[in-house]
Write a protein that holds these residues in place. Structure first.
Motif, PDB file in Angstrom:
ATOM      1  N   GLY A  28       1.236  -0.645   0.093  1.00  0.00           N
ATOM      2  CA  GLY A  28      -0.094  -0.099  -0.234  1.00  0.00           C
ATOM      3  C   GLY A  28       0.941   0.812   0.041  1.00  0.00           C
ATOM      4  O   GLY A  28       0.617   2.471   0.113  1.00  0.00           O
ATOM      5  N   SER A  49       0.593  -2.542  -4.084  1.00  0.00           N
ATOM      6  CA  SER A  49      -1.096  -2.043  -3.773  1.00  0.00           C
ATOM      7  C   SER A  49      -2.201  -1.729  -4.655  1.00  0.00           C
ATOM      8  O   SER A  49      -1.877  -2.665  -5.972  1.00  0.00           O
ATOM      9  N   ARG A  50      -3.318  -0.513  -4.674  1.00  0.00           N
ATOM     10  CA  ARG A  50      -4.332  -1.772  -5.617  1.00  0.00           C
ATOM     11  C   ARG A  50      -3.666  -0.159  -6.963  1.00  0.00           C
ATOM     12  O   ARG A  50      -4.990  -0.649  -8.278  1.00  0.00           O
ATOM     13  N   SER A  51      -3.838   1.274  -6.161  1.00  0.00           N
ATOM     14  CA  SER A  51      -2.691   1.530  -7.708  1.00  0.00           C
ATOM     15  C   SER A  51      -1.553   2.351  -8.043  1.00  0.00           C
ATOM     16  O   SER A  51      -0.597   1.631  -6.853  1.00  0.00           O
ATOM     17  N   THR A 106       0.403  -5.152  -8.695  1.00  0.00           N
ATOM     18  CA  THR A 106      -1.275  -4.494  -8.073  1.00  0.00           C
ATOM     19  C   THR A 106      -2.187  -5.595  -6.925  1.00  0.00           C
ATOM     20  O   THR A 106      -2.655  -7.174  -7.282  1.00  0.00           O
ATOM     21  N   ASP A 108      -4.987  -6.158  -3.572  1.00  0.00           N
ATOM     22  CA  ASP A 108      -5.449  -5.212  -2.515  1.00  0.00           C
ATOM     23  C   ASP A 108      -5.672  -6.419  -1.729  1.00  0.00           C
ATOM     24  O   ASP A 108      -5.679  -7.588  -1.546  1.00  0.00           O
ATOM     25  N   LYS A 159      -8.778  -8.684  -0.130  1.00  0.00           N
ATOM     26  CA  LYS A 159      -8.915  -9.546  -1.556  1.00  0.00           C
ATOM     27  C   LYS A 159      -8.629 -10.557  -2.098  1.00  0.00           C
ATOM     28  O   LYS A 159      -8.032 -11.925  -2.204  1.00  0.00           O
ATOM     29  N   ASP A 160      -6.901 -10.231  -1.859  1.00  0.00           N
ATOM     30  CA  ASP A 160      -5.682 -10.720  -2.935  1.00  0.00           C
ATOM     31  C   ASP A 160      -4.727 -12.043  -1.550  1.00  0.00           C
ATOM     32  O   ASP A 160      -4.733 -11.245  -0.978  1.00  0.00           O
ATOM     33  N   PRO A 201      -1.006   0.284   4.748  1.00  0.00           N
ATOM     34  CA  PRO A 201      -2.474   0.323   5.023  1.00  0.00           C
ATOM     35  C   PRO A 201      -3.149   0.887   6.527  1.00  0.00           C
ATOM     36  O   PRO A 201      -2.796  -0.213   6.762  1.00  0.00           O
ATOM     37  N   SER A 232      -5.558  -7.525   7.875  1.00  0.00           N
ATOM     38  CA  SER A 232      -4.728  -8.338   6.455  1.00  0.00           C
ATOM     39  C   SER A 232      -2.949  -8.248   6.947  1.00  0.00           C
ATOM     40  O   SER A 232      -2.086  -9.080   6.140  1.00  0.00           O
TER      41      SER A 232
END
Length: 231
Positions: free
Chosen positions: A9, A32-34, A46, A48, A51-52, A70, A96
């Motif tokens: 993140g 990270s997501r972005s 990429t 998350d 989720k990942d 995060p 997480s």
């Protein structure tokens, strides 16, 4: 010595400042997501955390440094909080993190001495109204980090940074005007709100070999708020 450092993140805020500070001397990977604003010389994957599975990423066999960025700032009176709010904050801030660290154990063990850096909050040490959920989940991180540091010493070093309010996108609603920034700055003995660079400097120190005799510690990078009363 160049290290491979994984930021979870790290595409903005404190994580981005850490990456910028270390990218010229170490191999930096951001999961990270972005991928917004990530320099070209930094690897982005990429990912998350909610989720990942971290083991699905194409990562090097050896990871020397891990930073988990995060987090949430969910500030409400306790009477307005629902149990689900606590569960959500715990899932992002703590559960997480556990999944990430557990999944990366083989790669961290391949390092001569891996350095893990997590983030807490000044509100764990100093009781503050409206912080029940974030203090609970971040307090779990502090306890986990000390136990992990003990269990894996000397192979891992595990430390926690506990900032006070820092000027990041996550805290934007608390600092979205000059008057709010002034009020928040006055709460701190050093009369300023923290910057991402303030926190990144401590993280970089903990990731580098200059801190090789430091583990199991909680560092208050908080403008003196947690220990000084000058009012």
């Amino acid at each position: 010595m160049q290290k491979t450092i994984l930021l979870i993140g790290g595409s903005y805020g404190i994580g981005a400042s850490i990456a910028e500070k270390l990218k010229d001397s170490h191999q930096i990977i951001i999961a990270s997501r972005s991928n917004d604003n990530i320099p070209k010389d930094i690897i982005h994957l990429t990912f998350d955390v909610l989720k990942d599975d971290i083991t699905s990423l194409d990562l090097p066999k050896k990871i020397d440094g891990l930073v988990y960025c995060p987090g949430s700032i969910n500030l409400k009176p306790f009477k307005m909080m629902r149990p689900d709010n606590f569960n959500e904050d715990m899932e992002l801030n703590f559960n997480s993190l556990i999944r990430v660290v557990h999944g990366l154990l083989p790669k961290l063990k391949n390092s001569e001495q891996a350095s893990l850096v997590f983030f807490s909050t000044v509100a764990v040490k100093v009781g503050m109204p409206f912080h029940t959920s974030v203090a609970a989940s971040k307090g779990a991180i502090e306890g986990f980090a000390k136990a992990l540091a003990a269990e894996y010493a000397p192979k891992f070093r595990v430390n926690v940074i506990a900032p006070s309010l820092t000027d990041t996108p996550l805290a934007s609603r608390l600092l979205n005007s000059d008057s709010k920034k002034e009020i928040m700055a006055k709460r701190h003995p050093l009369k300023k709100v923290g910057s991402t660079e303030d926190i990144a400097a401590m993280a970089a120190f903990l990731l580098n070999d200059e801190s090789q005799w430091i583990t199991g510690q909680i560092f208050g990078v908080d403008g003196g708020l947690s220990t000084l009363n000058i009012n």
